[in-house]
Motif scaffolding. Sequence first.
Motif, mmCIF file in Angstrom:
data_model
loop_
_atom_site.group_PDB
_atom_site.id
_atom_site.type_symbol
_atom_site.label_atom_id
_atom_site.label_comp_id
_atom_site.label_asym_id
_atom_site.label_seq_id
_atom_site.Cartn_x
_atom_site.Cartn_y
_atom_site.Cartn_z
ATOM 1 N N UNK A 392 -60.118 8.161 -23.174
ATOM 2 C CA UNK A 392 -59.604 9.446 -23.628
ATOM 3 C C UNK A 392 -58.580 9.329 -24.752
ATOM 4 N N UNK A 393 -58.250 8.099 -25.150
ATOM 5 C CA UNK A 393 -57.263 7.905 -26.218
ATOM 6 C C UNK A 393 -57.739 8.448 -27.564
ATOM 7 N N UNK A 394 -59.033 8.713 -27.695
ATOM 8 C CA UNK A 394 -59.513 9.184 -28.992
ATOM 9 C C UNK A 394 -59.049 10.599 -29.319
ATOM 10 N N UNK A 395 -58.532 11.360 -28.340
ATOM 11 C CA UNK A 395 -58.015 12.693 -28.655
ATOM 12 C C UNK A 395 -56.609 12.630 -29.222
ATOM 13 N N UNK A 396 -55.994 11.451 -29.193
ATOM 14 C CA UNK A 396 -54.683 11.262 -29.824
ATOM 15 C C UNK A 396 -54.913 10.854 -31.276
ATOM 16 N N UNK A 397 -54.836 11.814 -32.183
ATOM 17 C CA UNK A 397 -55.174 11.567 -33.583
ATOM 18 C C UNK A 397 -54.202 10.586 -34.215
ATOM 19 N N UNK A 398 -52.967 10.541 -33.745
ATOM 20 C CA UNK A 398 -51.976 9.635 -34.324
ATOM 21 C C UNK A 398 -52.320 8.170 -34.076
ATOM 22 N N UNK A 399 -53.177 7.887 -33.094
ATOM 23 C CA UNK A 399 -53.540 6.502 -32.799
ATOM 24 C C UNK A 399 -54.800 6.049 -33.532
ATOM 25 N N UNK A 400 -55.391 6.901 -34.342
ATOM 26 C CA UNK A 400 -56.578 6.506 -35.088
ATOM 27 C C UNK A 400 -56.223 5.468 -36.142
ATOM 28 N N UNK A 401 -57.108 4.534 -36.445
ATOM 29 C CA UNK A 401 -56.798 3.503 -37.448
ATOM 30 C C UNK A 401 -56.675 4.092 -38.846
ATOM 31 N N UNK A 402 -55.864 3.444 -39.654
ATOM 32 C CA UNK A 402 -55.662 3.862 -41.037
ATOM 33 C C UNK A 402 -56.822 3.362 -41.887
ATOM 34 N N UNK A 403 -57.453 4.276 -42.619
ATOM 35 C CA UNK A 403 -58.641 3.923 -43.412
ATOM 36 C C UNK A 403 -58.309 3.557 -44.855
ATOM 37 N N UNK A 404 -57.030 3.415 -45.188
ATOM 38 C CA UNK A 404 -56.664 3.106 -46.577
ATOM 39 C C UNK A 404 -57.020 1.675 -46.944
ATOM 40 N N UNK A 405 -56.898 0.747 -46.013
ATOM 41 C CA UNK A 405 -57.224 -0.649 -46.285
ATOM 42 C C UNK A 405 -58.692 -0.918 -45.953
ATOM 43 N N UNK A 406 -59.200 -2.041 -46.453
ATOM 44 C CA UNK A 406 -60.594 -2.413 -46.195
ATOM 45 C C UNK A 406 -60.842 -2.647 -44.708
ATOM 46 N N UNK A 407 -59.903 -3.363 -44.095
ATOM 47 C CA UNK A 407 -60.054 -3.623 -42.662
ATOM 48 C C UNK A 407 -59.959 -2.326 -41.861
ATOM 49 N N UNK A 408 -59.014 -1.450 -42.259
ATOM 50 C CA UNK A 408 -58.879 -0.169 -41.573
ATOM 51 C C UNK A 408 -60.086 0.716 -41.773
ATOM 52 N N UNK A 409 -60.692 0.656 -42.963
ATOM 53 C CA UNK A 409 -61.891 1.461 -43.223
ATOM 54 C C UNK A 409 -63.052 1.005 -42.342
#
Length: 585
Positions: A392-409
């Motif tokens: 259920x952690x996916x409803x916490x938007x603040x915990x989503x990975x950052x997509x700015x970096x290649x690894x994050x994307x």
Amino acid sequence: MEVNVIKVTVLILTPFRVDEQKGLVIGKTYQNKKQARVFMHYIAEVSRRQLKNKIDHSKYLAIMSDGSTDSAVLEEELLYTRMSQAGKVEVQFVGIQAVEKPNAENITAVIIRMMREVCEDDESWQEKLVACATDGAAVMTGSRSGVVTRLCGDKSYIVGVHCIAHRLELTFKDAVKSCPQCIKLDELLSSLYVFYHKSPLNRANLKNSFKVLGIKPLIPTRIGGTRWLAHLFRALDHFLRGYRGLIQHFEQIQSPDSEGVNPVQRSKARNFYQTAKDPCVVMFSCFRHDCLTHLSNLSASMQRPTLTVAEVQTSLIATQAVLTKHKNRPGPRLRACLENPADTFEGVTLAAPRDDLSLARVNSTKDKLIDTFCSSMATRFCDFSSGVLHASKLVDITSWPDADTCEGYYQAQYFGDADVECLIKHFGPLLASSGANLDLIPDHWTFLKSSLYQQHPNMNQLTWPEINRRLGGQCHDFLQLVDVLLCIPASTADCERGFNLMKQVKSDWRSGLRSDTLSDLLTVQLSGPDIEDFDPDSAIQLWHQASVRARRPDFMERGAKKRKTQLEDEETSEEEDDDDDSEED
């Protein structure tokens, strides 16, 4: 809370004044205490019908229940419901009823009865049930015949939640029960509270000591009272910030010049003085203050009404990381203590200077306590490491990975896919019964995730109601899954607040208050509007509809007018008789 109790009292004794403020004249017939209780029932009934309307329009709901003893030594069961619609979470009070015998069978029957009264014998709420949140009592969480097991029945997808705030208190108690330094410090704080609470003279002299020092008086407080850690934190905070005043007062009591001091009080003050000036006690108190600062904040955050299970996971991991760091780097309070001269604290000379041996002893106890707490936390919150609560952690938007970096994307592309599959497998029957297409949910999750990453670089400012407004038409099936997860309550702190109000309404002077009247009062207070915003039209309409015959609000006025006319006729006839007698004379 005093203002709220005054409002409840006003509604109990004189509800007709509310109508008069709105310009409605209801006469004197119903201006009595008996009819005040009747009016209160219909005012509460309006709130119950509004709750029923919300339950009817909601696809998913959860219940939160807890029990407590009132002033009449009766077991009262209190019930809340939690709903989520289009990403908006709402917690509503359902009712409170007395339980004849607090076993699982009777408690379950009371919960079902309260829900039936609100839903007017409609059993559809059981088909919408997502989760049941309770405390950790065996009668509630028993795996064979507990209340949660009985409510779930054959629906395996219903989640039983043990209150997170209660679990945190149990985790803390598990860690400190085997620590001699914690036991010693708790005994000191508890004894200080009794020493000043039971003696007005000691309290007055302590205030004078603070006044002489020119600092704000800080009287020792209780370390318990409820389960929340804030009580212990406040008691420890008063001890450290009021350290100089306490030591000065202990010195005054022990002084040979002091007069009228009880020998028992003098002996107690001597023991407090020796314990409080121990450098190990001072250093350990500072370390515990640093830990309780974060734990009490965590406990307070876990008592928010709209808290989600996903936010709990983030907070637990962050707090555990902070406490672990204290093993190598002292917290602010302990660091300030170590930076002071070795033989003083808050300007007071200690019994002995801090040496390497005492510091090593405190560090050893500190590291062991932190390890024990982290181990106990892993045991108490093991259900958050896997399964539905972890997914259920996916409803916490603040915990989503950052997509700015290649690894994050790369992480963002596949983030949450396995969790979505796990949730679909668990809540599949519930989602299918509400009309959701299970096959489209994974694609909707990918579409929603990609759209948000492209359109909103700053994900921390997004909320689920806003996402529902923008993407509700395109990702309707996945957003239903989000509503299911938002329905799951993380704690039963709302029930604790309800019991706090119950004890103010049903006090020792009103211990004979009936259960249905108590439920009406709490419904008006917790679910109804303020007096200034209250519109009585709906309640009056229900009151009229419930009558077998026509209401007669001016009945008393007509009777009074008739009696007044009779008196006037009698006085007139007497005056005429007197005039006739005078003429005859």
